[in-house]
Design a protein around this motif. Structure first.
Motif, PDB file in Angstrom:
ATOM      1  N   TYR A 136     -32.903 -16.779  50.369  1.00  0.00           N
ATOM      2  CA  TYR A 136     -34.061 -16.480  51.197  1.00  0.00           C
ATOM      3  C   TYR A 136     -33.571 -16.373  52.632  1.00  0.00           C
ATOM      4  O   TYR A 136     -32.391 -16.564  52.910  1.00  0.00           O
ATOM      5  CB  TYR A 136     -35.128 -17.572  51.047  1.00  0.00           C
ATOM      6  CG  TYR A 136     -35.808 -17.568  49.688  1.00  0.00           C
ATOM      7  CD1 TYR A 136     -37.001 -16.872  49.488  1.00  0.00           C
ATOM      8  CD2 TYR A 136     -35.261 -18.250  48.603  1.00  0.00           C
ATOM      9  CE1 TYR A 136     -37.630 -16.847  48.245  1.00  0.00           C
ATOM     10  CE2 TYR A 136     -35.875 -18.234  47.359  1.00  0.00           C
ATOM     11  CZ  TYR A 136     -37.061 -17.531  47.191  1.00  0.00           C
ATOM     12  OH  TYR A 136     -37.667 -17.505  45.952  1.00  0.00           O
ATOM     13  N   LEU A 137     -34.479 -16.055  53.529  1.00  0.00           N
ATOM     14  CA  LEU A 137     -34.107 -15.967  54.936  1.00  0.00           C
ATOM     15  C   LEU A 137     -34.229 -17.362  55.546  1.00  0.00           C
ATOM     16  O   LEU A 137     -35.323 -17.834  55.830  1.00  0.00           O
ATOM     17  CB  LEU A 137     -35.015 -14.965  55.659  1.00  0.00           C
ATOM     18  CG  LEU A 137     -34.683 -14.674  57.126  1.00  0.00           C
ATOM     19  CD1 LEU A 137     -33.215 -14.288  57.298  1.00  0.00           C
ATOM     20  CD2 LEU A 137     -35.595 -13.588  57.677  1.00  0.00           C
ATOM     21  N   TRP A 138     -33.080 -17.997  55.717  1.00  0.00           N
ATOM     22  CA  TRP A 138     -33.046 -19.340  56.276  1.00  0.00           C
ATOM     23  C   TRP A 138     -32.983 -19.268  57.796  1.00  0.00           C
ATOM     24  O   TRP A 138     -32.749 -18.205  58.383  1.00  0.00           O
ATOM     25  CB  TRP A 138     -31.813 -20.104  55.786  1.00  0.00           C
ATOM     26  CG  TRP A 138     -31.776 -20.352  54.316  1.00  0.00           C
ATOM     27  CD1 TRP A 138     -32.814 -20.339  53.439  1.00  0.00           C
ATOM     28  CD2 TRP A 138     -30.603 -20.670  53.546  1.00  0.00           C
ATOM     29  NE1 TRP A 138     -32.369 -20.621  52.169  1.00  0.00           N
ATOM     30  CE2 TRP A 138     -31.025 -20.833  52.211  1.00  0.00           C
ATOM     31  CE3 TRP A 138     -29.259 -20.842  53.853  1.00  0.00           C
ATOM     32  CZ2 TRP A 138     -30.134 -21.151  51.182  1.00  0.00           C
ATOM     33  CZ3 TRP A 138     -28.374 -21.161  52.840  1.00  0.00           C
ATOM     34  CH2 TRP A 138     -28.810 -21.320  51.518  1.00  0.00           C
ATOM     35  N   ASP A 139     -33.158 -20.440  58.416  1.00  0.00           N
ATOM     36  CA  ASP A 139     -32.989 -20.510  59.859  1.00  0.00           C
ATOM     37  C   ASP A 139     -31.625 -21.061  60.228  1.00  0.00           C
ATOM     38  O   ASP A 139     -31.103 -20.750  61.289  1.00  0.00           O
ATOM     39  CB  ASP A 139     -34.093 -21.362  60.474  1.00  0.00           C
ATOM     40  CG  ASP A 139     -34.169 -21.164  61.980  1.00  0.00           C
ATOM     41  OD1 ASP A 139     -34.026 -20.020  62.431  1.00  0.00           O
ATOM     42  OD2 ASP A 139     -34.362 -22.152  62.702  1.00  0.00           O
ATOM     43  N   GLY A 140     -31.052 -21.912  59.383  1.00  0.00           N
ATOM     44  CA  GLY A 140     -29.743 -22.485  59.657  1.00  0.00           C
ATOM     45  C   GLY A 140     -28.964 -22.656  58.371  1.00  0.00           C
ATOM     46  O   GLY A 140     -29.517 -23.068  57.354  1.00  0.00           O
ATOM     47  N   ILE A 141     -27.677 -22.330  58.391  1.00  0.00           N
ATOM     48  CA  ILE A 141     -26.881 -22.398  57.165  1.00  0.00           C
ATOM     49  C   ILE A 141     -26.290 -23.782  56.916  1.00  0.00           C
ATOM     50  O   ILE A 141     -25.871 -24.079  55.798  1.00  0.00           O
ATOM     51  CB  ILE A 141     -25.758 -21.343  57.165  1.00  0.00           C
ATOM     52  CG1 ILE A 141     -24.933 -21.401  58.459  1.00  0.00           C
ATOM     53  CG2 ILE A 141     -26.336 -19.966  56.933  1.00  0.00           C
ATOM     54  CD1 ILE A 141     -23.723 -20.495  58.453  1.00  0.00           C
ATOM     55  N   LYS A 142     -26.242 -24.633  57.945  1.00  0.00           N
ATOM     56  CA  LYS A 142     -25.818 -26.022  57.724  1.00  0.00           C
ATOM     57  C   LYS A 142     -27.036 -26.908  57.516  1.00  0.00           C
ATOM     58  O   LYS A 142     -27.061 -27.749  56.631  1.00  0.00           O
ATOM     59  CB  LYS A 142     -25.005 -26.534  58.917  1.00  0.00           C
ATOM     60  CG  LYS A 142     -24.583 -28.007  58.775  1.00  0.00           C
ATOM     61  CD  LYS A 142     -23.919 -28.549  60.034  1.00  0.00           C
ATOM     62  CE  LYS A 142     -24.907 -28.853  61.135  1.00  0.00           C
ATOM     63  NZ  LYS A 142     -24.286 -29.478  62.314  1.00  0.00           N
ATOM     64  N   ARG A 143     -28.032 -26.718  58.343  1.00  0.00           N
ATOM     65  CA  ARG A 143     -29.239 -27.538  58.300  1.00  0.00           C
ATOM     66  C   ARG A 143     -30.453 -26.627  58.459  1.00  0.00           C
ATOM     67  O   ARG A 143     -30.362 -25.545  59.000  1.00  0.00           O
ATOM     68  CB  ARG A 143     -29.213 -28.557  59.451  1.00  0.00           C
ATOM     69  CG  ARG A 143     -29.920 -29.853  59.132  1.00  0.00           C
ATOM     70  CD  ARG A 143     -30.343 -30.603  60.377  1.00  0.00           C
ATOM     71  NE  ARG A 143     -31.501 -29.970  60.982  1.00  0.00           N
ATOM     72  CZ  ARG A 143     -31.480 -29.370  62.159  1.00  0.00           C
ATOM     73  NH1 ARG A 143     -30.356 -29.297  62.852  1.00  0.00           N
ATOM     74  NH2 ARG A 143     -32.552 -28.823  62.648  1.00  0.00           N
ATOM     75  N   ASP A 144     -31.622 -27.077  57.986  1.00  0.00           N
ATOM     76  CA  ASP A 144     -32.820 -26.237  57.979  1.00  0.00           C
ATOM     77  C   ASP A 144     -32.603 -25.017  57.091  1.00  0.00           C
ATOM     78  O   ASP A 144     -32.929 -23.881  57.464  1.00  0.00           O
ATOM     79  CB  ASP A 144     -33.216 -25.798  59.392  1.00  0.00           C
ATOM     80  CG  ASP A 144     -34.033 -26.858  60.108  1.00  0.00           C
ATOM     81  OD1 ASP A 144     -34.122 -27.969  59.567  1.00  0.00           O
ATOM     82  OD2 ASP A 144     -34.571 -26.574  61.172  1.00  0.00           O
ATOM     83  N   ARG A 145     -32.078 -25.239  55.911  1.00  0.00           N
ATOM     84  CA  ARG A 145     -31.867 -24.142  54.953  1.00  0.00           C
ATOM     85  C   ARG A 145     -33.190 -23.889  54.234  1.00  0.00           C
ATOM     86  O   ARG A 145     -33.287 -23.937  53.014  1.00  0.00           O
ATOM     87  CB  ARG A 145     -30.764 -24.516  53.971  1.00  0.00           C
ATOM     88  CG  ARG A 145     -29.550 -25.128  54.622  1.00  0.00           C
ATOM     89  CD  ARG A 145     -28.533 -25.620  53.609  1.00  0.00           C
ATOM     90  NE  ARG A 145     -27.416 -24.697  53.527  1.00  0.00           N
ATOM     91  CZ  ARG A 145     -26.708 -24.469  52.432  1.00  0.00           C
ATOM     92  NH1 ARG A 145     -27.020 -25.088  51.314  1.00  0.00           N
ATOM     93  NH2 ARG A 145     -25.716 -23.631  52.439  1.00  0.00           N
ATOM     94  N   HIS A 174     -27.143 -31.075  65.161  1.00  0.00           N
ATOM     95  CA  HIS A 174     -27.466 -29.816  65.819  1.00  0.00           C
ATOM     96  C   HIS A 174     -26.795 -28.653  65.077  1.00  0.00           C
ATOM     97  O   HIS A 174     -25.586 -28.642  64.881  1.00  0.00           O
ATOM     98  CB  HIS A 174     -26.952 -29.889  67.260  1.00  0.00           C
ATOM     99  CG  HIS A 174     -27.406 -28.783  68.150  1.00  0.00           C
ATOM    100  ND1 HIS A 174     -27.031 -28.702  69.469  1.00  0.00           N
ATOM    101  CD2 HIS A 174     -28.213 -27.715  67.934  1.00  0.00           C
ATOM    102  CE1 HIS A 174     -27.574 -27.642  70.028  1.00  0.00           C
ATOM    103  NE2 HIS A 174     -28.283 -27.026  69.105  1.00  0.00           N
ATOM    104  N   SER A 175     -27.591 -27.696  64.663  1.00  0.00           N
ATOM    105  CA  SER A 175     -27.069 -26.515  63.966  1.00  0.00           C
ATOM    106  C   SER A 175     -26.477 -25.539  64.971  1.00  0.00           C
ATOM    107  O   SER A 175     -27.108 -25.201  65.974  1.00  0.00           O
ATOM    108  CB  SER A 175     -28.211 -25.839  63.190  1.00  0.00           C
ATOM    109  OG  SER A 175     -27.882 -24.499  62.870  1.00  0.00           O
ATOM    110  N   LEU A 176     -25.287 -25.066  64.693  1.00  0.00           N
ATOM    111  CA  LEU A 176     -24.626 -24.093  65.570  1.00  0.00           C
ATOM    112  C   LEU A 176     -24.671 -22.680  65.002  1.00  0.00           C
ATOM    113  O   LEU A 176     -23.952 -21.803  65.474  1.00  0.00           O
ATOM    114  CB  LEU A 176     -23.177 -24.518  65.840  1.00  0.00           C
ATOM    115  CG  LEU A 176     -22.990 -25.877  66.527  1.00  0.00           C
ATOM    116  CD1 LEU A 176     -21.537 -26.073  66.946  1.00  0.00           C
ATOM    117  CD2 LEU A 176     -23.919 -26.045  67.721  1.00  0.00           C
ATOM    118  N   SER A 177     -25.518 -22.463  64.003  1.00  0.00           N
ATOM    119  CA  SER A 177     -25.743 -21.105  63.499  1.00  0.00           C
ATOM    120  C   SER A 177     -27.202 -21.012  63.087  1.00  0.00           C
ATOM    121  O   SER A 177     -27.558 -21.254  61.944  1.00  0.00           O
ATOM    122  CB  SER A 177     -24.830 -20.793  62.307  1.00  0.00           C
ATOM    123  OG  SER A 177     -25.080 -19.483  61.832  1.00  0.00           O
TER     124      SER A 177
END
Length: 589
Positions: A230-239, A509-512
């Protein structure tokens, strides 16, 4: 075997054998091969590619031939014993090394091992990091390294003379520690498993400013990484599918990739799991962003059949929003009252933003209802907008609130820019709402100021080693900060571990983060000057704003093919434009 069968070529013999096999053994096949099941099974939208690290950033302990790990591998263990990296634990200590894969990736790690003396597994610790310092960190409260959403710190066993694939997260750096005592670990390969949608970058941007070019490309890549199942907001966190966060992401997809099924799939998920009167993600603005995305998606793709699937939910949602206007023509929205995290303590600014979002979403809803032949709902939306415009809240110096007031027309854009947005440059910008601050500045005609903000704010992340844009960024963090692609030296601030706020303190903190990609569609729309004015890109207007650039060129995806533009500033200051596009697209200059 019948001799006549042997006269056929080998390819035919293979096919014929398979046909015979499938007919004679179908009843014995396990259920996974059942054709009915196969037809309903989901296929993966992503592909995998394997990447060797580009640098060994740090090492300690007894390690030999580490540079072998920088060579491209084939993913296959072998008996040659050649070209392996050795890590030995002994009385002096246990070895560790930190690998840099060169840029942010989504996926995991493939470890290919050699033949050590005793055929038993060896225990290692694997740590993924979006920054070098995160990959070096323990999970502890001081700097908030976590395993939230995706496991990035784990102890595993690697096989003797075999292969292990592990991890599913966002990362650039990987640290490997040998855990077992008095042991030699032989590594043939350690490769990143890069998991992504293999899609072309149809849109493009190139100008006389290399920094702007890099910012455009970084925003595009950030969203590309988040286009997973799906369209996520963050690939490390908030997936997760956060609908408000999707709006700048979908704007980037429209400018770079064109149609992609990850967008309607994610919009439909949000709709289907949010029965009314609930708000998507529990946040009223996020249901309003869903309406705005539907409007933008229809304008770019012109898919009326898809839009019709939203009709019942859309009409009910619009009715719900209209009910959230009080007798003073002010919004009275319940649920979580939220614009973005940096503005979350400014209740007056949030109120100004919510009033503006009501105007914007009900106006978009009216447009969609006219397309859907629902004039009654369109009429009610327009009447509600007229009421809302009679009350204009104070943004309370919130750049988020001021931007939305300008975009909704509640406040003249020039006033919002002069009084709030242009104050103190890109200070108090945010990665999510920075897009709308830039849009409001463009509406005010302040293209020069917007370009300066882009260079200062998003360029500031690149100056610190970013290869994707972050969940949040604050210019106040920059002073005396180390880069994310280096180990922080004594006396320097760790921009990742020491900074952050709200839900993204420290290494959490997500960096992507895809919501930070706003400059990409903004540069396409306002520097290249490309905007869609009829559904399905049937008509596109081109009005470039080069400001201090000597040229800008690029492409824009439509359902019919690419629109291409090149703008050159002449000696007399005028702009010469060369524009081409599909015959189905009317170009308005």
């Amino acid at each position: 075997m019948n001799s006549s069968f042997l006269r056929f070529g080998p390819a035919f013999r293979v096919i014929f054998t398979l046909l015979i096999f499938s007919q004679s053994t179908r009843a014995q096949l396990p259920p996974i091969f059942d054709q009915t099941r196969a037809q309903t099974a989901q296929t993966e939208a992503t592909v995998r590619r394997f990447l060797a690290p580009v640098k060994i950033l740090w090492r300690t302990g007894s390690i030999t031939n580490a540079e072998q790990l920088l060579k491209p591998g084939n993913g296959q263990a072998d008996l040659s014993g050649q070209g392996v990296c050795s890590l030995k634990s002994d009385a002096a200590g246990k070895p560790s090394l930190l690998l840099d894969f060169g840029k942010e990736l989504h996926g995991g790690l493939q470890v290919v091992t050699g033949q050590w003396k005793v055929s038993k597994p060896i225990t290692v610790r694997i740590r993924f990091g979006e920054s070098a310092s995160e990959a070096m960190a323990d999970i502890e409260p001081k700097q908030n390294a976590t395993n939230d959403h995706a496991i990035r710190d784990m102890v595993v066993q690697v096989p003797w003379l075999g292969k292990l694939e592990i991890g599913n997260t966002g990362f650039r750096f990987v640290r490997i520690d040998l855990i077992d005592a008095d042991t030699e670990l032989l590594l043939k390969e350690v490769r990143a498993i890069f998991t992504f949608r293999d899609i072309p970058y149809l849109g493009s941007f190139h100008s006389s400013d290399t920094l702007l070019n890099k910012i455009w490309a970084t925003g595009a890549y950030t969203v590309h990484l988040n286009m997973q199942d799906y369209l996520w907001d963050g690939i490390k966190r908030d997936r997760l599918v956060w609908v408000g966060d999707m709006h700048p992401e979908v704007s980037t997809i429209n400018a770079v990739f064109g149609y992609n099924d990850v967008v309607p799939k994610s919009l439909d998920l949000a709709r289907d799991i949010t029965p009314l009167p609930g708000w998507m993600n529990g946040i009223s603005t996020y249901s309003m962003w869903w309406i705005l995305i539907q409007r933008d998606w229809y304008m770019h793709n012109g898919n009326l059949a898809y839009l019709k699937q939203q009709k019942a939910y859309l009409a009910s949602l619009l009715k719900l929003l209209i009910e959230k206007i009080d007798e003073k023509n002010s919004e009275k929205l319940d649920g979580t009252r939220f614009l973005d995290w940096p503005s979350s303590e400014n209740t007056k600014g949030i109120h100004a933003g919510l009033q503006s979002m009501m105007v914007m979403s009900l106006s978009a809803g009216a447009d969609l209802c006219r397309v859907l032949n629902d004039p009654e709902t369109a009429k009610r939306c327009n009447e509600a907008v007229a009421r809302l415009k009679q009350y204009v809240p104070d943004p309370n110096k919130s750049k988020q609130g001021a931007a939305l007031l300008a975009l909704s027309g509640l406040v003249p854009a020039q006033k919002a820019n002069r009084d709030v947005l242009a104050v103190d440059g890109a200070h108090n910008f945010s990665t999510f709402y920075g897009y709308y601050m830039l849009q409001a500045k463009a509406k005010a005609g302040d293209y020069k100021g917007a370009l300066a903000n882009i260079r200062e704010f998003w360029g500031g992340m690149l100056d610190l080693g970013a290869t994707t844009f972050w969940e949040d960024f604050n210019l106040d963090w920059v002073k005396n900060a180390g880069r994310i692609d280096e180990l922080v030296t004594e006396g320097k601030k760790d921009i990742h571990g020491d900074c952050g706020a709200y839900c993204y303190v420290g290494f959490r903190h997500s960096l992507s983060h895809g919501w930070a990609s706003g400059p990409t569609p903004w540069l396409t729309e306002h520097v290249l000057g490309i905007s869609v004015v009829e559904p399905g890109c049937k008509a596109i207007k081109v009005t470039p704003h080069l400001e201090d650039l000597t040229f800008a060129e690029g492409s824009f995806p439509t359902p019919y093919g690419l629109v291409k533009v090149k703008h050159t500033k002449l000696a007399n200051g005028k702009i010469q434009s060369d524009i081409s596009g599909p015959k189905e697209v009317r170009i308005i200059r």
